[in-house]
Design an enzyme around this catalytic site. Structure first.
Site, PDB file in Angstrom:
ATOM      1  N   TYR A 160     -48.526 -69.394  21.362  1.00 23.06           N
ATOM      2  CA  TYR A 160     -47.953 -68.303  22.183  1.00 23.06           C
ATOM      3  C   TYR A 160     -48.207 -68.567  23.662  1.00 23.06           C
ATOM      4  CZ  TYR A 160     -47.777 -65.741  17.777  1.00 23.06           C
ATOM      5  OH  TYR A 160     -47.505 -65.366  16.497  1.00 23.06           O
ATOM      6  N   HIS A 237     -54.328 -58.471  31.702  1.00 26.98           N
ATOM      7  CA  HIS A 237     -53.094 -58.649  32.466  1.00 26.98           C
ATOM      8  C   HIS A 237     -51.989 -57.741  31.943  1.00 26.98           C
ATOM      9  CE1 HIS A 237     -50.655 -61.161  35.278  1.00 26.98           C
ATOM     10  NE2 HIS A 237     -51.835 -61.313  35.827  1.00 26.98           N
TER      11      HIS A 237
HETATM   12  C1  GCO Z   1     -56.027 -62.103  38.937  1.00 29.09           C
HETATM   13  C2  GCO Z   1     -54.563 -61.853  38.887  1.00 29.09           C
HETATM   14  C3  GCO Z   1     -53.706 -63.021  39.261  1.00 29.09           C
HETATM   15  C4  GCO Z   1     -52.269 -62.585  39.335  1.00 29.09           C
HETATM   16  C5  GCO Z   1     -51.579 -63.272  40.480  1.00 29.09           C
HETATM   17  C6  GCO Z   1     -50.146 -62.782  40.647  1.00 29.09           C
HETATM   18  O1  GCO Z   1     -56.752 -61.369  38.265  1.00 29.09           O
HETATM   19  O2  GCO Z   1     -56.415 -62.960  39.732  1.00 29.09           O
HETATM   20  O3  GCO Z   1     -54.206 -61.283  37.655  1.00 29.09           O
HETATM   21  O4  GCO Z   1     -53.887 -64.084  38.415  1.00 29.09           O
HETATM   22  O5  GCO Z   1     -51.625 -62.845  38.127  1.00 29.09           O
HETATM   23  O6  GCO Z   1     -52.325 -63.003  41.644  1.00 29.09           O
HETATM   24  O7  GCO Z   1     -49.501 -63.479  41.688  1.00 29.09           O
HETATM   25 MG    MG Z   2     -55.726 -59.876  37.242  1.00 32.14          MG
END
Ligand code: GCO
Ligand code: MG
Length: 431
Positions: A160, A237
């Protein structure tokens, strides 16, 4: 002494190490006095560029650089509609630059303007990921050997697309990975069957339960390998159905995470009440918030433990210090967003609050690339698992503009938008 005024506002677009950065330079009526600010919104950088050049630069010409608060408030309402990511980033670039100028004029670092330091340096967390338990474990060990104590852990879910691993969409660098279905589908025949549905452009398939089982397996493995002395963090996320987030946060409790990040999407802030009542797993959220209405209730009702705002996404140091102060009253700690799409100028701005505020929690960092370090003299340094400011006046950082010109934005598929990830049935997943 005549007032120092804004003479010119320039926006520098540069990509030293595969991440598009937006840096604002405010030049003043004093020939050698200028300030730098971060306006980096890496998925829409040229929209921020236009917002600065077409609107804020003409609006602010000849304004007194000392009037940061008035400039922020008048710029904030100058678009009438407000509180969005593009305009907030534009505002941040100018706001941070004005704080940089004020510190230079006062001959002190911005944290001293704010009341001085509460600590010498800011503990950071770094990102360890991998395709397997062993690979994540090796990367964790490597960071421990380099002196880091807080480590975010993310592992690919076999078959995935998974956020935060090599198999994930990596739009921050604009390099989409190929569809990750080449591996055997570790799932029921149902998922296997619908995996073969003709799915429109997707950078991979995400299914919540295989990911959740894989993440819990990773925490179990890391706790048995490293024990409970190490601080581990994890970023969901926002991808999973909220009720699974409630279940997952409860399952995480025995692994004693430092924090669990972005358990819900901003649109599902309402679920935090539910999870808060059922578990003591520390929760972090904020990088996706732009609007005060998203932020204030989360602090007031103590629904999070760490606020992870991306400072330029809310308009710079001026609003960030107010949110940090409010958070202190509710014992919510700061954890400013800080991966590679926070520029070194953005990190310098983070550091001003990291050193000053009492309710500092942790600072995220992605190890900067060689070009980035060279392009930004004065970039905050990393040592002993902490980030250090250099104590120079203002934000203490500069940019080598000649070098920045040599690293223009690379052309990107779909303009460098965040990749589309879909469920097995084709439904788009929140990033
Ligand atoms: C983190 C964030 C990043 C974002 C990115 C988007 O915790 O650092 O989730 O990985 O995905 O900044 O542009
Ligand atoms: Mg993040």
């Amino acid at each position: 002494m005549p007032a120092v005024t804004i003479r010119n506002i320039r926006t520098i677009l540069t990509e030293p190490d595969n991440t598009r950065l937006v840096i604002v330079k405010v030049e003043t009526s004093e020939p050698d006095l200028y300030g730098l600010g971060c306006a980096t919104f890496t998925q829409r950088p040229t929209a921020v560029y236009a917002a600065i050049n077409d609107y804020l630069a003409p609006f602010l010409k000849n304004k007194n650089v000392s009037d940061i608060e008035d400039i922020w408030q008048s710029s904030y309402v100058s678009s009438y509609w407000r509180n969005g990511p593009v305009l907030n980033n534009a505002l941040s670039g100018i706001d941070q630059a004005l704080w940089d100028i004020k510190g230079k004029m006062a001959n002190m670092p911005v944290y001293d303007l704010l009341g001085g330091r509460s600590r010498e340096a800011a503990p950071v967390y770094v990102h360890a990921s991998g395709e397997s338990l062993q690979e994540v474990g090796e990367n964790v060990q490597r960071y421990i050997d380099e002196g880091f104590h807080h480590i975010r852990v993310q592992m690919a879910t076999k078959g995935y697309s998974t956020y935060g691993t090599d198999r994930a969409q990596n739009t921050v660098t604009g390099l989409s990975t190929q569809n990750v279905l080449e591996g055997p589908i570790v799932a029921t025949t149902w998922t296997e069957r619908i995996h073969n549905l003709p799915v429109a452009h997707a950078s991979g398939i995400f299914e919540p339960k295989p990911y959740l089982r894989s993440a819990l397996g990773l925490f179990d493995y890391l706790r048995s390998k490293f024990g409970y002395g190490l601080e581990i963090l994890h970023d969901v996320h926002e991808r999973i159905p909220p009720i699974l987030g409630v279940w997952f946060a409860k399952e995480c409790e025995k692994y004693q995470l430092f924090f669990l990040e972005d358990l819900f999407s901003p649109e599902d802030n309402g679920y935090f009440k539910m999870v808060r009542a059922q578990t003591s797993t520390p929760l972090a959220m904020g990088e996706l918030w732009n609007n005060p209405h998203e932020i204030i209730p989360m602090i007031q009702e103590r629904l999070i433990d760490f606020i992870r705002i991306h400072m330029s996404q809310i308009g710079g140091i001026t609003p960030a210090r107010k949110i940090a102060a409010m958070a202190e009253l509710y014992n919510v700690r700061t954890a400013w967003h800080g991966p590679n799409d926070t520029s070194p100028v953005g990190h310098a701005a983070n550091m001003m609050l990291n050193l000053n505020t009492h309710n500092f929690g942790i600072q995220e960092v992605a190890i900067p690339g060689r070009n980035t370090v060279e392009m930004f003299p004065g970039i905050p340094t990393l040592e002993k698992g902490m980030m250090w400011a250099n104590g120079l006046p203002g934000l203490g950082i500069d940019i080598d503009e000649k070098m920045a010109e040599k690293f223009p934005f690379k052309p990107r598929e779909y303009g460098g938008s965040w990749d589309t990830v879909r469920r097995a049935d084709g439904t788009v997943v929140k990033p």
